[in-house]
Scaffold this motif. Sequence first.
Motif, PDB file in Angstrom:
ATOM      1  N   LEU A   1      -1.066  11.696  -5.448  1.00 12.25           N
ATOM      2  CA  LEU A   1      -1.445  11.358  -4.077  1.00 12.25           C
ATOM      3  C   LEU A   1      -0.285  11.500  -3.101  1.00 12.25           C
ATOM      4  CD1 LEU A   1      -3.685   8.217  -4.705  1.00 12.25           C
ATOM      5  CD2 LEU A   1      -4.361  10.616  -4.527  1.00 12.25           C
TER       6      LEU A   1
ATOM      7  N   ASP B   1      -2.654   5.724 -13.710  1.00  8.73           N
ATOM      8  CA  ASP B   1      -3.018   4.336 -13.440  1.00  8.73           C
ATOM      9  C   ASP B   1      -2.047   3.324 -14.020  1.00  8.73           C
ATOM     10  OD1 ASP B   1      -5.183   4.999 -11.957  1.00  8.73           O
ATOM     11  OD2 ASP B   1      -6.669   4.662 -13.523  1.00  8.73           O
TER      12      ASP B   1
ATOM     13  N   THR C   1      -8.696  11.033  -3.403  1.00 11.97           N
ATOM     14  CA  THR C   1      -7.906   9.859  -3.030  1.00 11.97           C
ATOM     15  C   THR C   1      -8.747   8.596  -3.082  1.00 11.97           C
ATOM     16  OG1 THR C   1      -6.470  11.189  -1.602  1.00 11.97           O
ATOM     17  CG2 THR C   1      -6.511   8.815  -1.195  1.00 11.97           C
TER      18      THR C   1
ATOM     19  N   GLY D   1       0.816  -1.213   0.000  1.00 14.89           N
ATOM     20  CA  GLY D   1       0.000   0.000   0.000  1.00 14.89           C
ATOM     21  C   GLY D   1       0.848   1.261   0.000  1.00 14.89           C
TER      22      GLY D   1
ATOM     23  N   TRP E   1       2.543   1.682  -3.445  1.00 15.99           N
ATOM     24  CA  TRP E   1       1.603   2.171  -4.461  1.00 15.99           C
ATOM     25  C   TRP E   1       1.338   3.665  -4.268  1.00 15.99           C
ATOM     26  CZ3 TRP E   1      -3.053   4.620  -4.625  1.00 15.99           C
ATOM     27  CH2 TRP E   1      -3.716   4.627  -5.863  1.00 15.99           C
ATOM     28  N   LEU E   2       1.113   4.076  -3.022  1.00 19.09           N
ATOM     29  CA  LEU E   2       0.803   5.480  -2.735  1.00 19.09           C
ATOM     30  C   LEU E   2       1.941   6.392  -3.176  1.00 19.09           C
ATOM     31  CD1 LEU E   2      -0.830   7.755  -1.358  1.00 19.09           C
ATOM     32  CD2 LEU E   2       0.274   7.113   0.792  1.00 19.09           C
TER      33      LEU E   2
ATOM     34  N   THR F   1      -7.928   5.539  -5.753  1.00 21.08           N
ATOM     35  CA  THR F   1      -7.307   4.352  -5.163  1.00 21.08           C
ATOM     36  C   THR F   1      -8.157   3.112  -5.425  1.00 21.08           C
ATOM     37  OG1 THR F   1      -6.422   5.746  -3.393  1.00 21.08           O
ATOM     38  CG2 THR F   1      -6.372   3.368  -3.034  1.00 21.08           C
TER      39      THR F   1
ATOM     40  N   ILE G   1      -7.608   0.625  -0.619  1.00 25.92           N
ATOM     41  CA  ILE G   1      -8.067   1.855   0.003  1.00 25.92           C
ATOM     42  C   ILE G   1      -7.858   1.865   1.514  1.00 25.92           C
ATOM     43  CG2 ILE G   1     -10.468   1.092   0.250  1.00 25.92           C
ATOM     44  CD1 ILE G   1      -9.250   4.633  -0.661  1.00 25.92           C
TER      45      ILE G   1
ATOM     46  N   ARG H   1       2.558   7.337  -6.839  1.00 23.42           N
ATOM     47  CA  ARG H   1       1.565   8.218  -7.461  1.00 23.42           C
ATOM     48  C   ARG H   1       1.924   9.664  -7.148  1.00 23.42           C
ATOM     49  NH1 ARG H   1      -3.564   6.165  -9.814  1.00 23.42           N
ATOM     50  NH2 ARG H   1      -4.096   8.357  -9.490  1.00 23.42           N
TER      51      ARG H   1
ATOM     52  N   ALA I   1      -1.293  -1.849  -9.341  1.00 18.69           N
ATOM     53  CA  ALA I   1      -1.845  -2.060  -8.003  1.00 18.69           C
ATOM     54  C   ALA I   1      -1.409  -3.405  -7.475  1.00 18.69           C
ATOM     55  CB  ALA I   1      -3.377  -1.972  -8.019  1.00 18.69           C
TER      56      ALA I   1
ATOM     57  N   VAL J   1      -4.049   2.623   2.097  1.00 17.85           N
ATOM     58  CA  VAL J   1      -3.709   3.986   1.685  1.00 17.85           C
ATOM     59  C   VAL J   1      -4.279   5.007   2.679  1.00 17.85           C
ATOM     60  CG1 VAL J   1      -4.102   5.732  -0.095  1.00 17.85           C
ATOM     61  CG2 VAL J   1      -3.426   3.416  -0.752  1.00 17.85           C
TER      62      VAL J   1
END
Length: 436
Positions: free
Chosen positions: A233, A425, A344, A223, A226-227, A348, A353, A230, A429, A356
């Motif tokens: 974010l 994107d 967000t 998580g 991934w955050l 996400t 979610i 981006r 993920a 994150v």
Amino acid sequence: MATTSPRLWRQTPYLLWLASDTGKGLAATLFSFAVPLLALVITGDPAKAGIIAAVGTVARLLATLAGGVLADRHRRIVMMTLGAALSALAAGAFTALALAGGIDFLTLLLFEIVLAGVGGLFSPAGEAALKDIVPEQMIGRAQAANQGRDAALQLAGGPIGGMLLAAGGWLIGAAMMIGSAVSAVTAWILGRRVGWRRPDASQERADAASALPANALRELREGVSWLFRRPDLSTGTVVATVINLGLNAGTTTMIYAVLQSGYSEAVIGWMMAGSGAAMLIGALLAPTLVPRIGAGMLMILGLLCCTAAVATGVFVESPWGVALLISGAVFLLPALNAAFSGYTMVATPTALIGRVNSVGGVLSMGAMPLSPLIAGFGLAWAGRTPTLIFSFALCAIALIMSVASRPLRSIPAEAGWAEHAKQFDSVPASTPAPTR
């Protein structure tokens, strides 16, 4: 053209979710108000009250990280119901002990740990469940409505808690128990209405051997990774952390300085009530602003207000002048928070979610305890003006970061969130975690 706001209030699942979350929020607000006061009354030692608050903060931070993993593994509405039920049981035990005269420092510390831990473990699931039950095009307005509810709770929590505490500490526990029970019942009704399984359950991998101790850190890293891949974010998360630290350090410094100037605690209370009213008005306007103004622009405008208020605080020392500055600083915060948290949630994947949101919450909460330290030590060692200049510098850094980041500043209004998020994107993920 954006969908009009009233349609959100015809979404029965959202109304049930809001009722559940409000019951939980009221219980949490009352407990956070009552614990330090009870600790001071019972022990007469401010240091012990500080120990309780510090231990509770650490417990919630750690539990929130684990809660984010659990929210992405398990059925979120089930977790909402279970967390509220456990909170009601803990509040009932607190009420019984208070009636029996058994509340002391150790029992307060224990209840702080238990309730902070339950909140941290189960709150991420409640936040993540919003993505499962609210249509994507209404997420921003739902978050704006949540901001209004939060502002109302903060404004009303002190007076309500004070009246209950004056009548007896057990009434705080009873009110918490009722709020948590309402939260549990409405979450259960929500589960009956929309189903207990998450909408994406069929896409989740069935790894029956997965267990929290073995995989929690790996899932949490997925998580976080991934955050922070981006740019939209990750920059917003860092900006939110820095502005929380700078704004809270600045406002705390101004308030401490007013108190040191000889003004009474009652004056401080009215100052805070004024800023709370400003935030409530801002929260009521947020559902109108979020669908119409770009989230990036709202963030820049909100940060500009915060930075200007802290900078002006160097020259303003009267309590009502300080109150006006703080009110101006917080006025746009509800709209800013609603816009960024809503974006967000849209950007996400459902399977991530919980993690994150928990990472963002931990960074935000982690900055909060540092603010009074900066204010306290700054006033003692350097004085009011240098401490405010340092706080202003933090706010200015956050503002510059938001203006310099094109992915962040170009986030549009609510209707364009999904399309804007698609350009980022390409970041893969993580594999969804199993549901149990």
